[in-house]
Enzyme design. Structure first.
Site, short mmCIF file in Angstrom:
data_model
loop_
_atom_site.label_atom_id
_atom_site.label_comp_id
_atom_site.label_asym_id
_atom_site.label_seq_id
_atom_site.Cartn_x
_atom_site.Cartn_y
_atom_site.Cartn_z
N SER A 47 0.84 -1.20 0.00
CA SER A 47 0.00 0.00 0.00
C SER A 47 0.87 1.25 0.00
O SER A 47 0.53 2.25 -0.62
CB SER A 47 -0.97 0.00 1.18
OG SER A 47 -0.27 -0.09 2.40
N GLU A 48 2.01 1.21 0.71
CA GLU A 48 2.99 2.30 0.64
C GLU A 48 4.41 1.74 0.73
O GLU A 48 4.64 0.71 1.38
CB GLU A 48 2.81 3.34 1.76
CG GLU A 48 1.74 4.38 1.51
CD GLU A 48 0.37 3.94 2.00
OE1 GLU A 48 -0.62 4.66 1.75
OE2 GLU A 48 0.28 2.87 2.63
N THR A 49 5.33 2.43 0.11
CA THR A 49 6.76 2.17 0.26
C THR A 49 7.43 3.47 0.69
O THR A 49 7.13 4.54 0.16
CB THR A 49 7.38 1.66 -1.05
OG1 THR A 49 6.83 0.38 -1.36
CG2 THR A 49 8.89 1.53 -0.94
#
Length: 301
Positions: A47-49
């Site tokens: 979903s996020e990096t």
């Protein structure tokens, strides 16, 4: 000239691998272009990096940028936990405080060294809570989530809350109803464009149980159909609960509670949220979580 970049997959808000909320982390991202960061985020498909860079603000120690598989976002709770856990493990940190520069402002992050690893405490940004959304929009959200008005918690107005990255707060009565949600993601995406808020956090409140909160968070407008365990939803939720007196906090200077999220999609995790209170109003929010390294590797670009 090429460079080797340290890439981690960190499971945040859990001590158990393959649970909680996975985040990618690149701990030495200086030298990557925006396009390369977006490509790495898309490849890791979390979903996020988080990408750790030197701070450009002299008041900060590091800078962290956050990318979903499709776009950059100003801040992310679970990826902040992940980034600092990766840095602490990689560099064998002792207990320390770091000022993290983000596109939502500078935030303090405390890393607490423990026998079995690290616990990370993120102080979130400025608290902003809207007035209840207009009734036609509320009905659209209820419909898009597949709910009826009768299933809504009447003590929980549908409002937008933010500590740096806004979410729509949607309180419902039943944990069974929460687990059965099958939202219309296209409808939610269109509503996001209209209200300029990309996340919808559906939750239950049970003052007689621990955890106090069970939640599910949907952000299809930024490529996240359902997020397992969301710091940028549960932190603002803490401020929202205090602001709307959903929980009894009269004459209290702080309020802490535990949340559970991710069970429905087999990524269970939890965190503690702490809200500082002044005259019944929320003034500061902290989220506290564990993390574990799922794997690490190097890429050369």
């Amino acid at each position: 000239m090429t460079k080797k970049y340290h890439v981690y997959q960190i499971d945040s808000f859990t001590k158990n691998i393959f649970s909680g909320n996975p985040a990618g982390v690149v701990t030495n991202a200086d030298g990557l272009t925006d396009q390369q960061m977006q490509q790495i985020a898309r490849e890791l498909n979390n979903s996020e990096t988080a990408f750790v860079l030197p701070a450009s603000d002299p008041l900060a120690d590091i800078q962290v940028r956050f990318f979903t598989p499709t776009t950059e976002v100003p801040i992310c709770g679970h990826a902040t936990i992940a980034a600092h856990y990766a840095l602490a493990t990689e560099n064998n940190w002792d207990t320390r405080k770091t000022i993290q520069q983000t596109k939502a402002g500078n935030v303090p992050v405390n890393v607490i060294k423990q026998d079995d690893g690290y616990k990370v405490i993120m102080t979130q940004g400025k608290i902003e809570i809207s007035q209840p959304l207009d009734l036609p929009i509320q009905y659209q959200i209820i419909d898009a989530l597949g709910l009826s008005v009768a299933q809504m918690n009447r003590f929980c107005p549908i409002e937008i809350a933010s500590t740096g990255h806004s979410k729509v707060m949607v309180g419902i009565n039943s944990l069974d109803d929460l687990n059965k949600l099958e939202p219309d993601l296209d409808k939610l995406s269109k509503i996001s464009q209209e209200i300029k808020c990309n996340g919808f956090y559906a939750f239950t409140v049970d003052p007689n149980e621990t955890p106090l909160i069970h939640g599910r968070m949907f952000a299809p407008a930024i490529g996240v159909n359902e997020d397992p365990v969301t710091g940028n939803a549960n932190g603002p939720l803490g401020a929202y609960l205090v602001q709307n007196q959903v929980v009894p906090v009269k004459n209290r200077r702080s309020f802490g509670f535990q949340i559970a999220q991710g069970e429905k999609i087999n990524r269970p995790g939890s965190m503690v949220v702490r809200v500082s209170i002044d005259n019944g109003r929320p003034t500061k929010v902290k989220i506290i979580g564990d993390a574990v390294i799922a794997f690490s590797t190097e890429i050369e670009l």
